[in-house]
Write a protein that holds these residues in place. Structure first.
Motif, PDB file in Angstrom:
ATOM      1  N   UNK A 121       0.866  -1.178   0.000  1.00 22.32           N
ATOM      2  CA  UNK A 121       0.000   0.000   0.000  1.00 22.32           C
ATOM      3  C   UNK A 121       0.901   1.225   0.000  1.00 22.32           C
ATOM      4  N   UNK A 122       1.008   1.855  -1.154  1.00 27.30           N
ATOM      5  CA  UNK A 122       1.900   3.004  -1.342  1.00 27.30           C
ATOM      6  C   UNK A 122       3.347   2.667  -1.006  1.00 27.30           C
ATOM      7  N   UNK A 123       3.714   1.386  -1.181  1.00 23.56           N
ATOM      8  CA  UNK A 123       5.064   0.941  -0.886  1.00 23.56           C
ATOM      9  C   UNK A 123       5.266   0.444   0.528  1.00 23.56           C
ATOM     10  N   UNK A 124       4.210   0.491   1.339  1.00 22.82           N
ATOM     11  CA  UNK A 124       4.269   0.094   2.747  1.00 22.82           C
ATOM     12  C   UNK A 124       3.654  -1.297   2.911  1.00 22.82           C
ATOM     13  N   UNK A 125       4.163  -2.073   3.881  1.00 24.23           N
ATOM     14  CA  UNK A 125       3.585  -3.386   4.161  1.00 24.23           C
ATOM     15  C   UNK A 125       2.086  -3.229   4.422  1.00 24.23           C
ATOM     16  N   UNK A 126       1.233  -3.974   3.714  1.00 22.03           N
ATOM     17  CA  UNK A 126      -0.213  -3.785   3.829  1.00 22.03           C
ATOM     18  C   UNK A 126      -0.739  -3.901   5.247  1.00 22.03           C
ATOM     19  N   UNK A 155      -7.211   3.174  14.482  1.00 20.92           N
ATOM     20  CA  UNK A 155      -7.133   4.634  14.600  1.00 20.92           C
ATOM     21  C   UNK A 155      -6.034   5.058  15.569  1.00 20.92           C
ATOM     22  N   UNK A 156      -5.060   4.177  15.787  1.00 23.54           N
ATOM     23  CA  UNK A 156      -3.921   4.475  16.653  1.00 23.54           C
ATOM     24  C   UNK A 156      -2.675   4.696  15.805  1.00 23.54           C
ATOM     25  N   UNK A 157      -1.725   5.465  16.315  1.00 19.38           N
ATOM     26  CA  UNK A 157      -0.475   5.665  15.562  1.00 19.38           C
ATOM     27  C   UNK A 157       0.210   4.321  15.312  1.00 19.38           C
ATOM     28  N   UNK A 158       0.551   4.073  14.087  1.00 18.73           N
ATOM     29  CA  UNK A 158       1.220   2.833  13.705  1.00 18.73           C
ATOM     30  C   UNK A 158       2.429   3.177  12.857  1.00 18.73           C
ATOM     31  N   UNK A 159       3.554   2.589  13.172  1.00 20.82           N
ATOM     32  CA  UNK A 159       4.767   2.864  12.409  1.00 20.82           C
ATOM     33  C   UNK A 159       4.717   2.107  11.088  1.00 20.82           C
ATOM     34  N   UNK A 160       4.728   2.838  10.004  1.00 19.59           N
ATOM     35  CA  UNK A 160       4.747   2.209   8.690  1.00 19.59           C
ATOM     36  C   UNK A 160       6.091   1.516   8.458  1.00 19.59           C
TER      37      UNK A 160
END
Length: 269
Positions: A207-212, A222-227
């Protein structure tokens, strides 16, 4: 003048795709200038001096940046001497290292390559990119009518507005940042080539180069998650080819470039 542009190179998977396919794309399009957006090249955040040199060795003539330009602090060690790297020109001039535009000499001609960053829905609020473009073009047009802008921005409206604002004053406005190639490549009425987003170069099954799973987790909780950048698997390369009239500076055509498992590269196409 023939220009090849490659959109946001994302992490090591993107660097691998660039190394593999840039020579083949050069063989097909025979560009006189090759521009690569490298703001996500180092693990998705910024660029290093080593990667900058690798891109030049791979065949890039100019590396453009964006909102992640300062994320890897290695850039402070080389940006002022990196003559082929441009960061967004609308950072404050007096306090920002590096350069916002560069000239590329092609035989007797010059191409100016400008990097600008949008303000709409971006974390940073920089100088107005419209006014900054006016300011830069007042200087650049004394030397050349061949001008390519990488507009690193979030919203389609801001990208389109800048392109229409500058229609006939620049050769091309190509958007980056949103990582998904859009289907609106066209030449505007006064001769400016436009594409809302060139797309990214990196992992295709992401997803936009990030692990799905990391991206999905943020939407579920809805919590901060490190991409986390996806660095393996199938790859994608996004970009475009632009052909310019060297006399007028206007675009003759703009053609999207997309390579992935569903659009494999065919040299003879």
């Amino acid at each position: 003048m023939r220009i090849l542009f490659v959109g946001d190179v994302m992490g090591s998977r993107g660097r691998d795709m660039l190394a593999t396919y840039l020579p083949q794309l050069k063989g097909r399009y025979r560009p006189q200038v090759t521009i690569v957006n490298g703001e996500n090249a180092a693990g998705g955040r910024g660029i290093t001096g080593k990667i900058y040199k690798e891109f030049l060795q791979a065949g890039a003539d100019v590396i453009t940046m964006g909102n992640h330009v300062w994320d890897n602090r290695d850039i402070y060690d080389f940006i002022d001497t990196a003559k082929k790297l441009v960061r967004p020109a609308n950072f404050p001039v007096k306090t920002t290292p590096g350069h916002g535009y560069v000239y590329v000499q092609v035989n007797q001609l010059k191409l100016a390559v400008i990097n600008l960053q949008g303000n709409a829905l971006m974390a940073q609020s920089l100088d107005n990119p419209f006014y900054k473009a006016d300011e830069l073009l007042a200087e650049i047009h004394r030397q050349t009518d061949l001008v390519f802008i990488d507009f690193h921005a979030e919203t389609t409206a801001e990208k389109e507005a800048l392109a229409w604002y500058l229609d006939g004053q620049v050769s091309a406005v190509v958007g980056t940042h949103t990582h998904v190639q859009t289907n609106d490549a066209r030449v505007l009425p006064q001769g400016t080539a436009y594409l809302t987003d060139a797309g990214m170069t990196g992992a295709y099954d992401a997803i936009l180069g990030v692990k799905p799973e990391k991206s999905i987790e943020r939407f579920l909780t809805q919590l901060p998650t490190r991409y986390e950048v996806k660095e393996d698997g199938r790859g994608v390369l996004g970009g475009c080819f632009v052909d310019l009239d060297e006399t007028t500076g206007r675009a003759r055509k703009i053609e999207p470039v997309k390579i992935n498992a569903d659009n494999p590269f065919d040299f003879d196409a």
